[in-house]
Scaffold this motif. Structure first.
Motif, mmCIF file in Angstrom:
data_model
loop_
_atom_site.group_PDB
_atom_site.id
_atom_site.type_symbol
_atom_site.label_atom_id
_atom_site.label_comp_id
_atom_site.label_asym_id
_atom_site.label_seq_id
_atom_site.Cartn_x
_atom_site.Cartn_y
_atom_site.Cartn_z
ATOM 1 N N HIS A 134 0.811 -1.217 0.000
ATOM 2 C CA HIS A 134 0.000 0.000 0.000
ATOM 3 C C HIS A 134 0.851 1.277 0.000
ATOM 4 O O HIS A 134 0.317 2.366 0.211
ATOM 5 C CB HIS A 134 -0.967 0.017 1.187
ATOM 6 N N SER A 135 2.151 1.149 -0.234
ATOM 7 C CA SER A 135 2.999 2.341 -0.364
ATOM 8 C C SER A 135 2.840 2.934 -1.758
ATOM 9 O O SER A 135 2.511 2.237 -2.726
ATOM 10 C CB SER A 135 4.464 1.978 -0.115
ATOM 11 N N VAL A 136 3.102 4.250 -1.849
ATOM 12 C CA VAL A 136 3.003 4.964 -3.125
ATOM 13 C C VAL A 136 4.325 5.674 -3.367
ATOM 14 O O VAL A 136 4.796 6.445 -2.525
ATOM 15 C CB VAL A 136 1.847 5.988 -3.112
ATOM 16 N N PHE A 137 4.926 5.421 -4.541
ATOM 17 C CA PHE A 137 6.214 6.026 -4.897
ATOM 18 C C PHE A 137 6.022 6.867 -6.155
ATOM 19 O O PHE A 137 5.744 6.336 -7.233
ATOM 20 C CB PHE A 137 7.271 4.944 -5.119
ATOM 21 N N GLN A 138 6.144 8.179 -5.985
ATOM 22 C CA GLN A 138 5.875 9.108 -7.085
ATOM 23 C C GLN A 138 7.042 9.249 -8.058
ATOM 24 O O GLN A 138 6.871 9.819 -9.130
ATOM 25 C CB GLN A 138 5.526 10.494 -6.512
ATOM 26 N N ARG A 139 8.222 8.775 -7.683
ATOM 27 C CA ARG A 139 9.389 8.888 -8.555
ATOM 28 C C ARG A 139 9.981 7.502 -8.818
ATOM 29 O O ARG A 139 9.592 6.501 -8.220
ATOM 30 C CB ARG A 139 10.449 9.795 -7.924
ATOM 31 N N GLU A 140 10.992 7.451 -9.692
ATOM 32 C CA GLU A 140 11.582 6.189 -10.113
ATOM 33 C C GLU A 140 12.392 5.529 -8.998
ATOM 34 O O GLU A 140 12.870 6.193 -8.076
ATOM 35 C CB GLU A 140 12.486 6.414 -11.335
ATOM 36 N N ILE A 141 12.546 4.215 -9.121
ATOM 37 C CA ILE A 141 13.263 3.415 -8.129
ATOM 38 C C ILE A 141 14.356 2.619 -8.843
ATOM 39 O O ILE A 141 14.101 2.013 -9.898
ATOM 40 C CB ILE A 141 12.308 2.447 -7.405
ATOM 41 N N TYR A 142 15.546 2.598 -8.239
ATOM 42 C CA TYR A 142 16.646 1.800 -8.783
ATOM 43 C C TYR A 142 17.253 0.977 -7.659
ATOM 44 O O TYR A 142 17.575 1.504 -6.591
ATOM 45 C CB TYR A 142 17.719 2.689 -9.417
ATOM 46 N N SER A 143 17.412 -0.323 -7.897
ATOM 47 C CA SER A 143 18.032 -1.201 -6.915
ATOM 48 C C SER A 143 19.145 -1.996 -7.570
ATOM 49 O O SER A 143 18.963 -2.542 -8.671
ATOM 50 C CB SER A 143 16.993 -2.163 -6.316
ATOM 51 N N ARG A 144 20.279 -2.061 -6.884
ATOM 52 C CA ARG A 144 21.387 -2.890 -7.363
ATOM 53 C C ARG A 144 21.211 -4.348 -6.968
ATOM 54 O O ARG A 144 22.058 -5.190 -7.288
ATOM 55 C CB ARG A 144 22.716 -2.342 -6.839
ATOM 56 N N GLY A 145 20.138 -4.646 -6.261
ATOM 57 C CA GLY A 145 19.850 -6.006 -5.850
ATOM 58 C C GLY A 145 18.482 -6.455 -6.317
ATOM 59 O O GLY A 145 17.987 -6.050 -7.367
ATOM 60 N N LYS A 146 17.841 -7.279 -5.499
ATOM 61 C CA LYS A 146 16.521 -7.812 -5.792
ATOM 62 C C LYS A 146 15.448 -6.880 -5.229
ATOM 63 O O LYS A 146 15.638 -6.272 -4.182
ATOM 64 C CB LYS A 146 16.395 -9.205 -5.166
ATOM 65 N N VAL A 147 14.309 -6.791 -5.922
ATOM 66 C CA VAL A 147 13.187 -5.975 -5.459
ATOM 67 C C VAL A 147 11.957 -6.854 -5.300
ATOM 68 O O VAL A 147 11.601 -7.612 -6.206
ATOM 69 C CB VAL A 147 12.880 -4.824 -6.429
ATOM 70 N N GLU A 148 11.311 -6.747 -4.138
ATOM 71 C CA GLU A 148 10.060 -7.454 -3.878
ATOM 72 C C GLU A 148 9.072 -6.458 -3.292
ATOM 73 O O GLU A 148 9.448 -5.630 -2.460
ATOM 74 C CB GLU A 148 10.293 -8.608 -2.912
ATOM 75 N N THR A 149 7.833 -6.513 -3.730
ATOM 76 C CA THR A 149 6.842 -5.553 -3.249
ATOM 77 C C THR A 149 5.673 -6.271 -2.582
ATOM 78 O O THR A 149 5.353 -7.425 -2.902
ATOM 79 C CB THR A 149 6.289 -4.687 -4.399
ATOM 80 N N GLY A 150 5.016 -5.563 -1.662
ATOM 81 C CA GLY A 150 3.819 -6.075 -1.023
ATOM 82 C C GLY A 150 2.592 -5.846 -1.890
ATOM 83 O O GLY A 150 2.683 -5.524 -3.076
ATOM 84 N N THR A 151 1.432 -5.960 -1.293
ATOM 85 C CA THR A 151 0.162 -5.812 -2.005
ATOM 86 C C THR A 151 -0.152 -4.343 -2.274
ATOM 87 O O THR A 151 0.129 -3.473 -1.456
ATOM 88 C CB THR A 151 -0.975 -6.425 -1.175
ATOM 89 N N ALA A 152 -0.712 -4.082 -3.450
ATOM 90 C CA ALA A 152 -1.259 -2.758 -3.805
ATOM 91 C C ALA A 152 -0.231 -1.642 -3.717
ATOM 92 O O ALA A 152 -0.554 -0.525 -3.321
ATOM 93 C CB ALA A 152 -2.463 -2.432 -2.935
ATOM 94 N N VAL A 153 1.006 -1.911 -4.114
ATOM 95 C CA VAL A 153 2.026 -0.871 -4.198
ATOM 96 C C VAL A 153 1.869 -0.132 -5.525
ATOM 97 O O VAL A 153 1.630 -0.738 -6.572
ATOM 98 C CB VAL A 153 3.445 -1.469 -4.088
ATOM 99 N N LYS A 154 2.022 1.188 -5.481
ATOM 100 C CA LYS A 154 1.976 2.007 -6.693
ATOM 101 C C LYS A 154 3.324 2.687 -6.884
ATOM 102 O O LYS A 154 3.905 3.198 -5.927
ATOM 103 C CB LYS A 154 0.865 3.054 -6.605
ATOM 104 N N MET A 155 3.797 2.695 -8.124
ATOM 105 C CA MET A 155 5.091 3.319 -8.396
ATOM 106 C C MET A 155 5.115 3.857 -9.823
ATOM 107 O O MET A 155 4.277 3.501 -10.656
ATOM 108 C CB MET A 155 6.226 2.315 -8.187
#
Length: 370
Positions: free
Chosen positions: A117-138
């Motif tokens: 349920h988090s909201v991310f208004q800008r871009e995301i960069y990860s040098r590793g693995k990315v896992e998200t929960g339910t209803a995430v907006k990005m």
């Protein structure tokens, strides 16, 4: 008299203004060089992810640290600020988000989990693995390892990963999804286009040594209406060339039919089970039966339906909608294929495409239908 003078001044001012921009460009030309065109934009499927990684590196080198009044909460390691005032959060490995809204760019040095349920208004960069929960907006996401998007996520732009990508039930990506390994699609997933060495829906299991249909397939039972010599072809069938047949109107192929040449059908092409096409196939509308094999390209002027466990060697293109039934395969490892439609591409369970899938409106998974 004064009124006429004012009108004259206004007229002359407007008249001169119409020539102002032309004289300015003549004296100080600004477009006498061709506009720069980044050809990689159209040639590289993962252009957005690659470009964003490069930009992030530039920003990290030029951004300045922001002083904070107290200690930062893990996994936030530091806050940087760009020249335009935008902020970048530097993260260590861990969980971030807490169901809140964030308007900073994110850069993570390791694996990161984005809270539901988090909201991310800008871009995301990860040098590793990315896992998200339910209803995430990005907005957009680039990762140097795997990406697992949880249920009912929404991505406004694109997702790019060097590792594997999995889109869980109900997730929507409004633009492109790219992976250098594979993309797995669960039920109710939607995206505009996908590109990976293999794209598959739930139920798919790799088959070692799998190969797509080829033009060198062994001879089989041939349908008389298609394989006859030119002198004995039906009235609505003509031979345009040695390797091309034209059918005026609809064509219904019996089960087990074999077409040894290119085929053009002005009407609807309907095929029974276990039909084989050794050339390119084009029709106004296509309805393939189960276990059909097309060695080259399959093109429809409207809708295109592919029956269960059918195989297409190269491209599969439709003007409107495409439906791939369970067990469909397009392309093969090392020889990528394309599925493209003007509107929607609908995928049932246990579908695999090596290469690219693109829909004018969307690519959607409907795993309950076969």
């Amino acid at each position: 008299m004064l009124g006429y003078l004012i009108l004259l001044v206004i007229f002359l001012s407007l008249f001169a203004l119409s020539f102002y921009f032309g004289f300015r460009e003549w004296l100080h030309p600004e477009d006498n060089a061709p506009l720069p065109v980044d050809v990689e934009y159209v040639r590289v499927e993962n252009y957005f992810g690659t470009s964003f990684r490069s930009k992030m590196q530039e920003w990290l080198e030029t951004a300045r640290p922001v002083a904070t009044s107290g200690p930062l909460l893990p996994p936030v390691e530091a806050i940087l600020e760009k020249d335009n005032g935008e902020r970048i959060l530097l993260l260590n490995s861990g969980q971030f988000g807490d169901g809140k809204e964030h308007d900073e760019l994110l850069c993570c040095d390791g694996d990161v989990t984005l809270a539901g349920h988090s909201v991310f208004q800008r871009e995301i960069y990860s040098r590793g693995k990315v896992e998200t929960g339910t209803a995430v907006k990005m907005q957009a996401l680039a990762a140097d390892r795997d990406v697992l998007l949880g249920r009912d996520n929404e991505v406004a732009r694109w997702v790019d990963a060097i590792g594997k990508i999995r889109l869980s039930n109900g997730t929507v990506v409004h633009s492109r999804v790219c992976s250098q390994e594979s993309i797995q699609l669960d039920s109710g997933v939607s995206a505009q286009s996908l590109y990976a060495p293999v794209i598959f829906t739930a139920g798919y299991k790799p088959q070692p040594g799998y190969t797509a249909p080829s033009e060198e397939m062994a001879p089989g039972a041939a349908d008389a209406a298609i394989s006859k010599s030119m002198e004995s072809l039906p009235p609505n069938v003509a031979r345009l060339a040695v390797d091309t047949l034209l059918v005026r109107g609809d064509l219904d192929l019996k089960p087990g039919s074999r077409v040894d040449s290119n085929l053009i059908v002005h009407g609807t092409l309907r095929s029974g089970a276990d039909c084989v096409f050794l050339g390119d196939v084009k029709a106004a509308k296509v309805q393939l039966g189960p276990r059909n094999a097309v060695s080259r390209n399959l093109v429809s002027g409207s809708t295109l339906e592919v029956g269960e466990s059918s195989r297409v060697g190269k491209a599969l293109v439709a003007e409107t909608d495409v439906f791939l039934a369970s067990g469909t395969r397009v392309g093969q490892p090392g020889k990528l294929g394309v599925v493209s439609s003007g509107r929607e591409v609908k995928l049932a369970g246990n579908v695999a495409v090596w290469g690219k899938i693109s829909g004018g409106h969307a690519v959607v998974t409907i795993l309950g239908k076969s």
